[in-house]
Design an enzyme around this catalytic site. Structure first.
Site, PDB file in Angstrom:
ATOM      1  N   HIS A 100       0.860  -1.185   0.000  1.00 27.97           N
ATOM      2  CA  HIS A 100       0.000   0.000   0.000  1.00 27.97           C
ATOM      3  C   HIS A 100       0.896   1.235   0.000  1.00 27.97           C
ATOM      4  O   HIS A 100       2.000   1.218   0.555  1.00 27.97           O
ATOM      5  CB  HIS A 100      -0.876   0.025   1.245  1.00 27.97           C
ATOM      6  CG  HIS A 100      -1.996  -0.959   1.210  1.00 27.97           C
ATOM      7  ND1 HIS A 100      -3.163  -0.768   1.910  1.00 27.97           N
ATOM      8  CD2 HIS A 100      -2.131  -2.146   0.573  1.00 27.97           C
ATOM      9  CE1 HIS A 100      -3.972  -1.795   1.710  1.00 27.97           C
ATOM     10  NE2 HIS A 100      -3.365  -2.645   0.902  1.00 27.97           N
ATOM     11  N   GLU A 109       0.822   3.963   1.708  1.00 30.54           N
ATOM     12  CA  GLU A 109       1.213   4.439   3.031  1.00 30.54           C
ATOM     13  C   GLU A 109       2.376   3.637   3.596  1.00 30.54           C
ATOM     14  O   GLU A 109       3.336   4.204   4.127  1.00 30.54           O
ATOM     15  CB  GLU A 109       0.039   4.336   4.021  1.00 30.54           C
ATOM     16  CG  GLU A 109      -1.181   5.137   3.637  1.00 30.54           C
ATOM     17  CD  GLU A 109      -2.222   4.302   2.912  1.00 30.54           C
ATOM     18  OE1 GLU A 109      -1.872   3.615   1.928  1.00 30.54           O
ATOM     19  OE2 GLU A 109      -3.396   4.342   3.311  1.00 30.54           O
ATOM     20  N   CYS A 111      -6.487   2.105   5.506  1.00 26.94           N
ATOM     21  CA  CYS A 111      -7.126   0.841   5.898  1.00 26.94           C
ATOM     22  C   CYS A 111      -6.601   0.433   7.279  1.00 26.94           C
ATOM     23  O   CYS A 111      -5.720   1.090   7.837  1.00 26.94           O
ATOM     24  CB  CYS A 111      -6.803  -0.235   4.859  1.00 26.94           C
ATOM     25  SG  CYS A 111      -5.088  -0.824   4.930  1.00 26.94           S
ATOM     26  N   CYS A 147      -2.710  -0.068   7.348  1.00 24.35           N
ATOM     27  CA  CYS A 147      -1.960   1.181   7.266  1.00 24.35           C
ATOM     28  C   CYS A 147      -2.141   2.032   8.520  1.00 24.35           C
ATOM     29  O   CYS A 147      -1.197   2.666   8.988  1.00 24.35           O
ATOM     30  CB  CYS A 147      -2.366   1.940   6.013  1.00 24.35           C
ATOM     31  SG  CYS A 147      -1.902   1.058   4.500  1.00 24.35           S
TER      32      CYS A 147
END
Length: 160
Positions: A52, A54, A82, A85
């Site tokens: 991801h 992040e 999410c 993260c």
């Protein structure tokens, strides 16, 4: 750089993701208004569930700054983080999170749940909706192209 400009850098990262066929999410870690690290989603490209934007930006910031405590840093991300993260944000001690579009399916900064409101040892400040229209438009265009390429209709969405 201003918050608006830093989110602009995150949006540029999201556009890079879209060009790769990735869900267009971009993230920037900044310290004192200067970009320390930037990244975009590479889950499909790298075949890795934890790629991801992040997490990649946090990892790069830790390497750039030489430590895991990012207490002087802020994270600018185009989509609400999410649970995975949000956990990384808590553990890296990022002081503030600024996100664009809300994520009603997986967002953990207030949409589905708010992990930052729980009694963890660190609670970052959160600012919602900065350049949300631009971030949402990138996501909508990406998924419309994906559906058109697959010849599928949008799935039923939960009423808000």
């Amino acid at each position: 750089m201003t918050d608006y400009e830093l989110m602009g850098a995150a949006l540029a990262e999201a556009e890079k993701a879209a060009a790769l066929g990735e869900v267009p999410v971009g993230a920037v870690v900044a310290r004192r208004g200067e970009i320390v690290a930037a990244a975009h989603n590479t889950r499909e490209t790298e075949k890795n569930a934890v790629h991801h934007a992040e997490l990649l930006a946090i990892d790069a910031a830790c390497r750039a700054l030489g430590g895991w405590r990012l207490w002087e840093c802020e994270l600018f991300v185009t989509l609400e983080p999410c649970p995975m993260c949000a956990g990384a944000i808590i553990n890296s001690r990022i002081r503030r999170v600024v996100y664009g579009a809300a994520d009603p399916k997986a967002g953990c900064c207030g949409s589905v749940t708010d992990l930052f409101a729980l009694p963890f040892n660190h609670r970052p400040a959160v600012e919602r909706g900065l350049r949300a229209e631009e971030a949402s438009a990138l996501l909508a265009a990406f998924f419309a192209r994906l559906r058109a390429a697959r010849g599928t209709k949008p799935k039923w969405r939960r009423p808000e």
